[in-house]
Design a protein around this motif. Structure first.
Motif, short mmCIF file in Angstrom:
data_model
loop_
_atom_site.label_atom_id
_atom_site.label_comp_id
_atom_site.label_asym_id
_atom_site.label_seq_id
_atom_site.Cartn_x
_atom_site.Cartn_y
_atom_site.Cartn_z
N GLN A 176 0.72 -1.07 -0.05
CA GLN A 176 -0.14 -0.06 0.06
C GLN A 176 0.84 1.36 0.02
OE1 GLN A 176 -2.74 -1.91 3.17
NE2 GLN A 176 -4.09 -0.53 2.01
N HIS A 202 0.84 -9.30 4.55
CA HIS A 202 -0.22 -8.16 4.59
C HIS A 202 -0.57 -8.48 3.03
CE1 HIS A 202 -2.11 -4.67 6.41
NE2 HIS A 202 -2.80 -5.01 5.17
N TRP A 203 -0.66 -9.83 2.57
CA TRP A 203 -1.49 -9.91 1.14
C TRP A 203 -0.77 -9.89 -0.17
CZ3 TRP A 203 -6.45 -6.35 2.19
CH2 TRP A 203 -6.95 -6.56 3.34
N ASN A 225 -1.88 -10.89 8.29
CA ASN A 225 -2.76 -9.78 8.69
C ASN A 225 -4.06 -10.22 7.76
OD1 ASN A 225 -3.74 -7.05 8.94
ND2 ASN A 225 -4.21 -7.16 6.78
N GLU A 226 -5.19 -10.30 8.67
CA GLU A 226 -6.51 -10.53 8.14
C GLU A 226 -6.79 -11.68 7.24
OE1 GLU A 226 -8.24 -6.88 6.78
OE2 GLU A 226 -8.11 -5.98 8.78
N ASN A 264 -8.29 -6.10 14.28
CA ASN A 264 -8.27 -4.77 13.32
C ASN A 264 -10.15 -4.79 13.48
OD1 ASN A 264 -5.84 -4.97 12.59
ND2 ASN A 264 -5.91 -5.69 10.59
N TYR A 307 -13.32 -2.09 12.38
CA TYR A 307 -13.63 -0.54 11.58
C TYR A 307 -15.18 -0.45 11.66
CZ TYR A 307 -9.02 -0.64 9.44
OH TYR A 307 -7.92 -0.39 9.15
N TRP A 335 -18.91 2.43 5.65
CA TRP A 335 -18.89 1.17 6.67
C TRP A 335 -19.39 1.95 7.83
CZ3 TRP A 335 -12.90 -0.13 6.33
CH2 TRP A 335 -12.91 -0.85 4.96
N GLU A 341 -5.32 -2.22 13.98
CA GLU A 341 -5.88 -1.26 12.87
C GLU A 341 -7.02 -0.80 13.44
OE1 GLU A 341 -6.29 -2.58 9.08
OE2 GLU A 341 -4.30 -3.60 9.04
N TRP A 382 -4.93 3.22 11.76
CA TRP A 382 -4.85 3.02 10.28
C TRP A 382 -5.09 4.27 9.66
CZ3 TRP A 382 -2.54 -0.57 7.26
CH2 TRP A 382 -2.51 -0.52 5.82
N TRP A 394 -6.21 -1.04 -1.84
CA TRP A 394 -6.72 -2.00 -2.41
C TRP A 394 -7.52 -1.92 -3.86
CZ3 TRP A 394 -2.81 -5.07 -0.96
CH2 TRP A 394 -2.43 -4.81 0.24
N PHE A 406 -7.38 7.03 4.03
CA PHE A 406 -7.18 6.59 5.39
C PHE A 406 -6.23 7.09 6.24
CE2 PHE A 406 -10.01 3.02 3.97
CZ PHE A 406 -10.70 2.68 5.08
C1 FCB Z 1 -7.94 -3.64 6.40
C2 FCB Z 1 -6.64 -3.95 5.74
C3 FCB Z 1 -5.48 -2.73 5.70
C4 FCB Z 1 -6.51 -1.46 5.12
C5 FCB Z 1 -7.82 -1.27 5.91
C6 FCB Z 1 -8.56 -0.01 5.50
O1 FCB Z 1 -8.85 -4.67 6.14
O2 FCB Z 1 -5.86 -4.81 6.76
O3 FCB Z 1 -4.62 -2.81 4.86
O4 FCB Z 1 -6.85 -1.57 3.70
O5 FCB Z 1 -8.51 -2.37 5.79
#
Ligand code: FCB
Length: 455
Positions: free
Chosen positions: A20, A121-122, A165-166, A294, A296, A334, A361, A409, A417, A425
């Motif tokens: 990113q 991280h992806w 990550n996630e 994480n 949101y 969101w 995050e 974050w 993405w 962000f």
């Molecule tokens: C999460 C990701 C991060 C970012 C935030 C907004 O899912 O881990 O990379 O894109 O969302």
């Protein structure tokens, strides 16, 4: 006047991810990852945006670390790009790639900022994706090898290691509904990916610990799943299904309880679980020192025959309805609900006593279309979002949750993405044509929060 104080030693920081922000996609031997391929595929990412340049952090890391120091950050969570370190996915290492993270780590430590390393991280090396990516076991094994290679270089200075990550996003968005790289659309592949990601975590976590890593953890985007109607048994069943697919499928194996029976029964209706081998659950249950969460937004669901479900939750169509946001939203659409963070932290704390938690995050995208007399982005909506969520985190602390820190974050506006650069962000504005960084009002607000250790 400080009204809410956080514990002494509470970790205040910010997070980013390699693809990113780094740019320098072809520099010093880095090979393509699945995100390079995906972003170059027409129609996958907003307006054809790619991470080729991003925030050019690869070349500007020293300036960025100085910015972090100016804001008073105590910790910085960054990710390492596997295709920089091992361009083919497997060995040998690419020393110039490791050199970058070496320089970054030294720059952070020189400013008293604790590096928190995320290993994945992806950005899977494309070469491994070509052999099946996370749908095959080899990727999990190679991940552990790669983790060791990074530890071999940084392990003398980095204390805190995050494997993945996630994995929910990697598996369900990457292989299930195709919204993320590599763009697969197959429920069976998504579950294979879940398992191999977890296995990769377990193998890497064991290898890291054996190599001397002090704090080993994983970051999950756990969901606070709520029923539309708290009294409806159908809604409760929908919550159970979505909670199983989002939370328990990861937390069960990670904490030694194995895959929950109801989740196994559900996935077995969609795929033959021949990828689960005897002993895997034991491997996945490597001891955890820290759980990264994480958060949101919460998720509201109703149980409804014929419900549309969501492509991000394989097998949810026909019985689940995901509710549209019933309140204010961020630019991502969101729902803004800080109480969801408190509920989530309390639940994880109660279900997994003795497991320290860090918010790895939390943050929000807003249009950022106002500037103040100082030329700063006047992002009062972001300040409100962060303030609300820090109060929610404090509520969880007050209720006894072992919460160790908070990482916003994100430090910088960056490549979001599939949304490309159109969603911002950052607490620091990035002017992409000039790469100029300007702290937003939220950055100055966060600086004060950190210096007061409270709100
Ligand atoms: C999460 C990701 C991060 C970012 C935030 C907004 O899912 O881990 O990379 O894109 O969302």
């Amino acid at each position: 006047m400080t009204q809410l104080r956080f514990p002494e030693n509470f970790v205040w920081g910010a997070a980013t991810a390699a693809y990113q922000i780094e740019g320098a996609a072809g520099a010093d031997g880095r090979a393509p990852s699945i995100w390079d391929t995906f972003s170059r595929t027409p129609g996958k990412v907003f307006a054809g945006h790619t991470g080729d340049v991003a925030c050019d952090h690869y070349h500007r890391y020293a300036e960025d670390v100085a910015l972090m120091a100016d804001l008073g950050l105590r910790a910085y969570r960054f990710s390492v790009a596997w295709p920089r370190v091992r361009p083919a996915g497997t060995g040998p290492d690419n020393p110039p790639g490791l050199d970058f993270y070496d320089r970054l780590t030294d720059a952070l430590l020189a400013r008293g900022i604790d590096p928190i390393v995320t290993l994945y991280h992806w950005d899977l090396p494309q070469a491994l994706a070509d052999r099946g990516g996370w749908t095959v076991r080899e990727t999990a094994e190679q991940f552990a090898e790669y983790a060791l290679a990074v530890h071999g270089r940084l392990g003398d200075r980095v204390r805190t290691w995050t494997t993945l990550n996630e994995p929910w996003c990697s598996a369900y968005l990457g292989y299930g509904n195709g919204v993320h790289a590599p763009g697969g659309q197959d429920a069976g592949a998504a579950f294979r990916a879940v398992h191999h990601l977890l296995l990769g975590h377990g193998l890497a976590a064991r290898a890291l610990r054996a190599a001397g890593a002090q704090v080993v953890g994983i970051t999950l985007n756990l969901a606070d799943v709520q029923p539309a109607d708290p009294d409806s048994p159908a809604d409760a069943a929908a919550v159970r299904l979505v909670d199983g697919l989002h939370n328990r499928i990861f937390l069960g194996p990670l904490t030694g309880a194995g895959y929950p029976d109801d989740v196994l029964a559900h996935l077995s209706r969609l795929v033959e679980p021949d990828f689960l081998r005897d002993g895997d659950e034991k491997l996945i249950a490597a001891p955890l020192d820290l759980l990264g969460v994480n958060y949101y937004s919460p998720t509201y669901v109703a149980g409804r025959a014929g419900g549309a479900g969501s492509s991000a939750y394989p097998g949810s169509a026909g019985s689940v309805e995901f509710l549209p946001p019933g309140g204010p939203v961020t630019e991502m659409g969101w729902l803004i609900e800080p109480a969801g963070l408190t509920r989530l932290l309390e639940r994880v704390g109660a279900d997994h006593p003795g497991l320290p938690i860090m918010i790895t995050e939390n943050g929000a995208a807003f249009p950022d279309d106002r500037t103040d007399e100082l030329g700063r982005v006047a992002d009062d909506d972001r300040v409100r979002y962060l303030d609300g969520h820090l109060r929610a985190a404090h509520d969880a602390l007050a209720r006894g949750v072992d919460l160790r820190g908070y990482l916003v974050w994100s430090l910088l506006d960056n490549f979001e993405w599939a949304e490309g650069y159109r969603k911002r962000f950052g607490i620091v504005h990035v002017d992409y044509p000039t790469q100029r960084r300007t702290p937003k009002r939220s950055a100055r607000w966060y600086q004060e929060v950190i210096s007061r250790n409270g709100l």
